[in-house]
Design a protein around this motif. Structure first.
Motif, PDB file in Angstrom:
ATOM      1  N   ALA A  45      44.351  30.973  54.370  1.00 43.64           N
ATOM      2  CA  ALA A  45      43.202  30.302  53.751  1.00 43.64           C
ATOM      3  C   ALA A  45      42.208  31.325  53.212  1.00 43.64           C
ATOM      4  N   ALA A  46      41.971  32.407  53.964  1.00 41.21           N
ATOM      5  CA  ALA A  46      41.031  33.441  53.516  1.00 41.21           C
ATOM      6  C   ALA A  46      41.530  34.110  52.243  1.00 41.21           C
ATOM      7  N   VAL A  47      42.819  34.418  52.179  1.00 41.75           N
ATOM      8  CA  VAL A  47      43.383  35.045  50.980  1.00 41.75           C
ATOM      9  C   VAL A  47      43.257  34.104  49.785  1.00 41.75           C
ATOM     10  N   ALA A  48      43.513  32.807  49.997  1.00 38.50           N
ATOM     11  CA  ALA A  48      43.406  31.835  48.906  1.00 38.50           C
ATOM     12  C   ALA A  48      41.966  31.737  48.400  1.00 38.50           C
ATOM     13  N   VAL A  49      41.010  31.721  49.327  1.00 36.38           N
ATOM     14  CA  VAL A  49      39.596  31.666  48.922  1.00 36.38           C
ATOM     15  C   VAL A  49      39.218  32.946  48.173  1.00 36.38           C
ATOM     16  N   GLY A  50      39.731  34.086  48.640  1.00 36.72           N
ATOM     17  CA  GLY A  50      39.461  35.342  47.951  1.00 36.72           C
ATOM     18  C   GLY A  50      40.011  35.347  46.534  1.00 36.72           C
ATOM     19  N   PHE A  51      41.210  34.790  46.347  1.00 33.41           N
ATOM     20  CA  PHE A  51      41.792  34.702  45.005  1.00 33.41           C
ATOM     21  C   PHE A  51      40.943  33.805  44.109  1.00 33.41           C
ATOM     22  N   ALA A  52      40.450  32.691  44.678  1.00 37.33           N
ATOM     23  CA  ALA A  52      39.577  31.805  43.903  1.00 37.33           C
ATOM     24  C   ALA A  52      38.294  32.535  43.504  1.00 37.33           C
ATOM     25  N   ALA A  53      37.792  33.385  44.402  1.00 42.85           N
ATOM     26  CA  ALA A  53      36.581  34.145  44.087  1.00 42.85           C
ATOM     27  C   ALA A  53      36.795  35.075  42.904  1.00 42.85           C
ATOM     28  N   VAL A  54      37.953  35.730  42.863  1.00 40.82           N
ATOM     29  CA  VAL A  54      38.259  36.627  41.750  1.00 40.82           C
ATOM     30  C   VAL A  54      38.299  35.849  40.436  1.00 40.82           C
ATOM     31  N   LEU A  55      38.866  34.641  40.476  1.00 41.08           N
ATOM     32  CA  LEU A  55      38.913  33.815  39.265  1.00 41.08           C
ATOM     33  C   LEU A  55      37.508  33.425  38.806  1.00 41.08           C
ATOM     34  N   VAL A  56      36.661  33.049  39.755  1.00 39.47           N
ATOM     35  CA  VAL A  56      35.283  32.683  39.408  1.00 39.47           C
ATOM     36  C   VAL A  56      34.539  33.880  38.821  1.00 39.47           C
ATOM     37  N   LEU A  57      34.726  35.048  39.423  1.00 36.84           N
ATOM     38  CA  LEU A  57      34.057  36.245  38.925  1.00 36.84           C
ATOM     39  C   LEU A  57      34.598  36.662  37.560  1.00 36.84           C
ATOM     40  N   ALA A  58      35.907  36.473  37.346  1.00 34.77           N
ATOM     41  CA  ALA A  58      36.484  36.783  36.033  1.00 34.77           C
ATOM     42  C   ALA A  58      35.856  35.899  34.961  1.00 34.77           C
ATOM     43  N   PHE A  59      35.615  34.636  35.313  1.00 33.79           N
ATOM     44  CA  PHE A  59      34.954  33.730  34.371  1.00 33.79           C
ATOM     45  C   PHE A  59      33.521  34.201  34.108  1.00 33.79           C
ATOM     46  N   GLY A  60      32.836  34.633  35.190  1.00 35.13           N
ATOM     47  CA  GLY A  60      31.450  35.068  35.036  1.00 35.13           C
ATOM     48  C   GLY A  60      31.319  36.339  34.223  1.00 35.13           C
ATOM     49  N   TYR A  61      32.237  37.296  34.426  1.00 33.67           N
ATOM     50  CA  TYR A  61      32.198  38.570  33.697  1.00 33.67           C
ATOM     51  C   TYR A  61      32.774  38.442  32.283  1.00 33.67           C
ATOM     52  N   GLY A  62      33.572  37.403  32.060  1.00 36.50           N
ATOM     53  CA  GLY A  62      34.282  37.291  30.786  1.00 36.50           C
ATOM     54  C   GLY A  62      35.572  38.082  30.787  1.00 36.50           C
ATOM     55  N   GLN A  63      35.901  38.706  31.920  1.00 37.97           N
ATOM     56  CA  GLN A  63      37.127  39.472  32.115  1.00 37.97           C
ATOM     57  C   GLN A  63      37.302  39.688  33.619  1.00 37.97           C
TER      58      GLN A  63
END
Length: 327
Positions: free
Chosen positions: A138-156
């Motif tokens: 579950a922690a790894v899955a949440v971490g992966f979701a965080a990377v996706l959210v940050l990629a959206f925020g940074y534009g990359q």
């Protein structure tokens, strides 16, 4: 255990905690140091760090007289090869970190060390075939979701964070296979780095682009101090690692990225738009899950060991006729 031994044990643990706080505190506050080295570029700072680190750890080893490991290491080509890989990976990590701090990406750099435990777990599954508990998944899955959210925020994708996290996780994996203590490992790695670093500095000087000695004695002293900045927290970490439980060290490791994150916001005034807060929030949730699971597992293991000891203590001793025959 009598009162004297108990007091000594408490003193050792207190010393270990102080060294742990010192190590992670220095790693957390190091973003304040790299900007002092301007106008030196990141590559020049990195080369000085590699060269002066060998000088510092060499002096420390001369003082403690620990050289037997070096003779064993040079007779083992496989371990030497792993040391060279570790040196290459930590060179990348150091270089990216120095560049990120001096170009205004301290918050993104701190994220790299927040997600490093998640990357380490993922690499354990992919490369070592380790099995995860449900909470770890579950922690790894949440971490992966965080990377996706940050990629959206940074534009990359957050390349700085991912590079720091993966390089440091790889470094940890290789160091585990080399099996050297922190100080000895740093000595071996900086010995690999030393000649390329000095060669680069000589080349830079031949082009008239070196800043060492051209910006005053204070600036030259700061460049030389990169060796101390590298070695000092490692020595404190080594003193902590032998005195406090791994679970405690696991909690202390979050101090460094927390300090870096706070410096990025409060001192360097880096922007934190809502989507970046959301991404960091998910990362912190993942780390909270990992920490809770690790503490729960540690308590269960401790209870199991204590129960086994109690059972062994109350079990009646076997008499000669009841002993099982040897296999």
């Amino acid at each position: 255990m009598d009162s004297g031994e108990a007091g000594q044990a408490r003193g050792e643990q207190r010393t270990g905690l102080l060294n742990g706080f010192a190590a992670y505190g220095m790693w957390g506050l190091v973003p304040l140091f790299w900007p002092l080295l301007k106008p030196s570029g990141a590559a020049e700072i990195l080369a000085h760090r590699m060269a002066w680190s060998l000088v510092v750890v060499g002096v420390v080893l001369l003082f403690v007289r620990r050289w037997g490991w070096a003779r064993e290491l040079v007779r083992q080509p496989r371990r030497l090869g792993l040391v060279a890989i570790a040196a290459a990976v930590i060179t990348l990590n150091w270089g990216v970190y120095i560049w990120s701090v001096n170009t205004g990406h301290v918050v993104e750099a701190s994220l790299g060390y927040f997600i490093n435990p998640l990357v380490t777990i993922a690499m354990g599954v992919l490369l070592l075939g380790e099995r995860l508990r449900p909470v770890q998944w579950a922690a790894v899955a949440v971490g992966f979701a965080a990377v996706l959210v940050l990629a959206f925020g940074y534009g990359q994708p957050p390349w700085i964070s991912l590079c720091l996290a993966f390089s440091f996780a790889t470094y940890g994996l290789v160091k585990k296979k080399v099996n050297l203590s922190g100080l000895e490992s740093l000595t071996a790695e900086t010995a690999v780095q030393f000649l390329p670093a000095v060669g680069y500095l000589v080349w830079l000087g031949s082009r008239g682009e070196a800043t060492f000695g051209t910006q005053g004695a204070g600036h030259a002293a700061l460049l030389a101090a990169t060796g101390v900045v590298t070695a000092a927290p490692l020595v404190c970490f080594g003193a902590a690692a032998i005195r406090v439980p791994l679970s405690t060290l696991g909690l202390l490791q979050y101090l460094a990225p927390v300090f870096q994150f706070l410096l990025g916001i409060l001192y360097f005034h880096e922007a934190m738009p809502p989507e970046r807060w959301a991404g960091f929030g998910l990362v912190w949730l993942a780390l909270s899950l990992l920490t809770w699971d690790a503490l729960r597992t540690a308590r269960r293991n401790a209870a199991r060991i204590a129960a086994a000891r109690r059972t062994a203590a109350v079990a009646p001793p076997a008499v000669d006729g009841e002993r099982e025959p040897a296999a």
